[in-house]
Design a protein around this motif. Structure first.
Motif, PDB file in Angstrom:
ATOM      1  N   GLU A 190      39.127  40.363  34.586  1.00 43.77           N
ATOM      2  CA  GLU A 190      40.100  40.031  35.628  1.00 43.77           C
ATOM      3  C   GLU A 190      41.109  41.143  35.877  1.00 43.77           C
ATOM      4  OE1 GLU A 190      41.685  36.066  35.497  1.00 43.77           O
ATOM      5  OE2 GLU A 190      39.770  35.277  34.764  1.00 43.77           O
ATOM      6  N   SER A 191      41.416  41.952  34.858  1.00 44.50           N
ATOM      7  CA  SER A 191      42.364  43.052  35.066  1.00 44.50           C
ATOM      8  C   SER A 191      41.754  44.113  35.987  1.00 44.50           C
ATOM      9  CB  SER A 191      42.798  43.672  33.735  1.00 44.50           C
ATOM     10  OG  SER A 191      41.714  44.288  33.079  1.00 44.50           O
TER      11      SER A 191
ATOM     12  N   ASP B 123      39.516  39.903  47.894  1.00 49.06           N
ATOM     13  CA  ASP B 123      39.481  38.735  47.015  1.00 49.06           C
ATOM     14  C   ASP B 123      38.763  39.165  45.744  1.00 49.06           C
ATOM     15  OD1 ASP B 123      40.686  36.905  48.712  1.00 49.06           O
ATOM     16  OD2 ASP B 123      38.805  35.996  49.380  1.00 49.06           O
ATOM     17  N   ALA B 124      39.200  38.635  44.611  1.00 50.46           N
ATOM     18  CA  ALA B 124      38.539  38.947  43.347  1.00 50.46           C
ATOM     19  C   ALA B 124      37.920  37.678  42.764  1.00 50.46           C
ATOM     20  CB  ALA B 124      39.537  39.547  42.364  1.00 50.46           C
TER      21      ALA B 124
ATOM     22  N   GLY C   4      39.535  43.433  38.376  1.00 54.60           N
ATOM     23  CA  GLY C   4      39.598  42.814  39.700  1.00 54.60           C
ATOM     24  C   GLY C   4      40.973  42.934  40.327  1.00 54.60           C
ATOM     25  N   ARG C   5      42.010  42.674  39.523  1.00 52.34           N
ATOM     26  CA  ARG C   5      43.388  42.781  40.030  1.00 52.34           C
ATOM     27  C   ARG C   5      43.722  44.217  40.422  1.00 52.34           C
ATOM     28  NH1 ARG C   5      44.526  39.319  35.768  1.00 52.34           N
ATOM     29  NH2 ARG C   5      45.314  41.038  34.525  1.00 52.34           N
ATOM     30  N   ALA C   6      43.336  45.173  39.591  1.00 52.66           N
ATOM     31  CA  ALA C   6      43.649  46.587  39.863  1.00 52.66           C
ATOM     32  C   ALA C   6      42.965  47.060  41.143  1.00 52.66           C
ATOM     33  CB  ALA C   6      43.236  47.454  38.676  1.00 52.66           C
TER      34      ALA C   6
ATOM     35  N   LYS D 261      41.917  45.172  43.609  1.00 49.34           N
ATOM     36  CA  LYS D 261      42.526  44.424  44.712  1.00 49.34           C
ATOM     37  C   LYS D 261      43.828  45.112  45.152  1.00 49.34           C
ATOM     38  CE  LYS D 261      43.638  39.590  45.708  1.00 49.34           C
ATOM     39  NZ  LYS D 261      43.609  38.238  45.166  1.00 49.34           N
ATOM     40  N   ARG D 262      44.667  45.504  44.189  1.00 51.78           N
ATOM     41  CA  ARG D 262      45.914  46.219  44.502  1.00 51.78           C
ATOM     42  C   ARG D 262      45.623  47.544  45.196  1.00 51.78           C
ATOM     43  NH1 ARG D 262      47.667  44.558  39.458  1.00 51.78           N
ATOM     44  NH2 ARG D 262      47.119  46.556  38.554  1.00 51.78           N
TER      45      ARG D 262
ATOM     46  N   ARG E 119      44.447  46.899  48.769  1.00 56.72           N
ATOM     47  CA  ARG E 119      45.573  46.461  49.603  1.00 56.72           C
ATOM     48  C   ARG E 119      46.498  47.628  49.925  1.00 56.72           C
ATOM     49  NH1 ARG E 119      47.036  40.420  47.340  1.00 56.72           N
ATOM     50  NH2 ARG E 119      45.304  39.410  48.388  1.00 56.72           N
TER      51      ARG E 119
END
Length: 128
Positions: free
Chosen positions: A15-16, A33-34, A18-20, A22-23, A26
């Motif tokens: 998940e980290s 979306d992750a 995916g978040r990175a 995604k950031r 953006r």
């Protein structure tokens, strides 16, 4: 009417990551979306026909469906697939690319290279 922002789906069980990603997407004006599993992503794609990412970022090694299996199920969808993986096996790389992957990047990857790769898969030129 064209979409204002390209839309990218990220499928990675970390998940980290995916978040990175995604950031990062953006920050360059893309929507993202992750998803933590291939199953979760494919379930949404099949249950909501209007859910059509412009590009899909896939990890290779995930519990349940792996990235190659998700790619196989997306065959014919017209969604470009980019693989990101710490698993750099030449046979897997060749299989992914032979099945139509737009790119295969090894983690950790350079953000600039990643952005260029996504823009290329989306058919976008250099940023203005």
């Amino acid at each position: 009417m064209s979409k204002v922002k390209p839309f990218v789906a990220i499928v990675d069980d970390d998940e980290s990551v995916g978040r990175a990603i995604k950031r990062l997407l953006r920050s360059i004006g893309m929507q993202a979306d992750a998803f933590a599993s291939g199953e979760a992503f494919l379930e949404l794609v099949s249950s909501l026909p209007s859910y059509r990412p412009d590009c899909v970022i896939l990890d290779i090694q995930m519990p349940g469906l792996n990235g190659l299996e998700v790619q196989q199920r997306l065959a014919g969808s017209g969604m470009p697939v980019i693989f990101i993986t710490a698993y750099d096996d030449i046979a897997v790389r060749e299989q992914a690319l032979a099945a139509g992957a737009a790119a295969y990047l090894r983690k950790p990857f350079n953000d600039e290279l990643f952005v260029r790769t996504v823009r290329s898969a989306l058919g976008l030129g250099s940023p203005p």
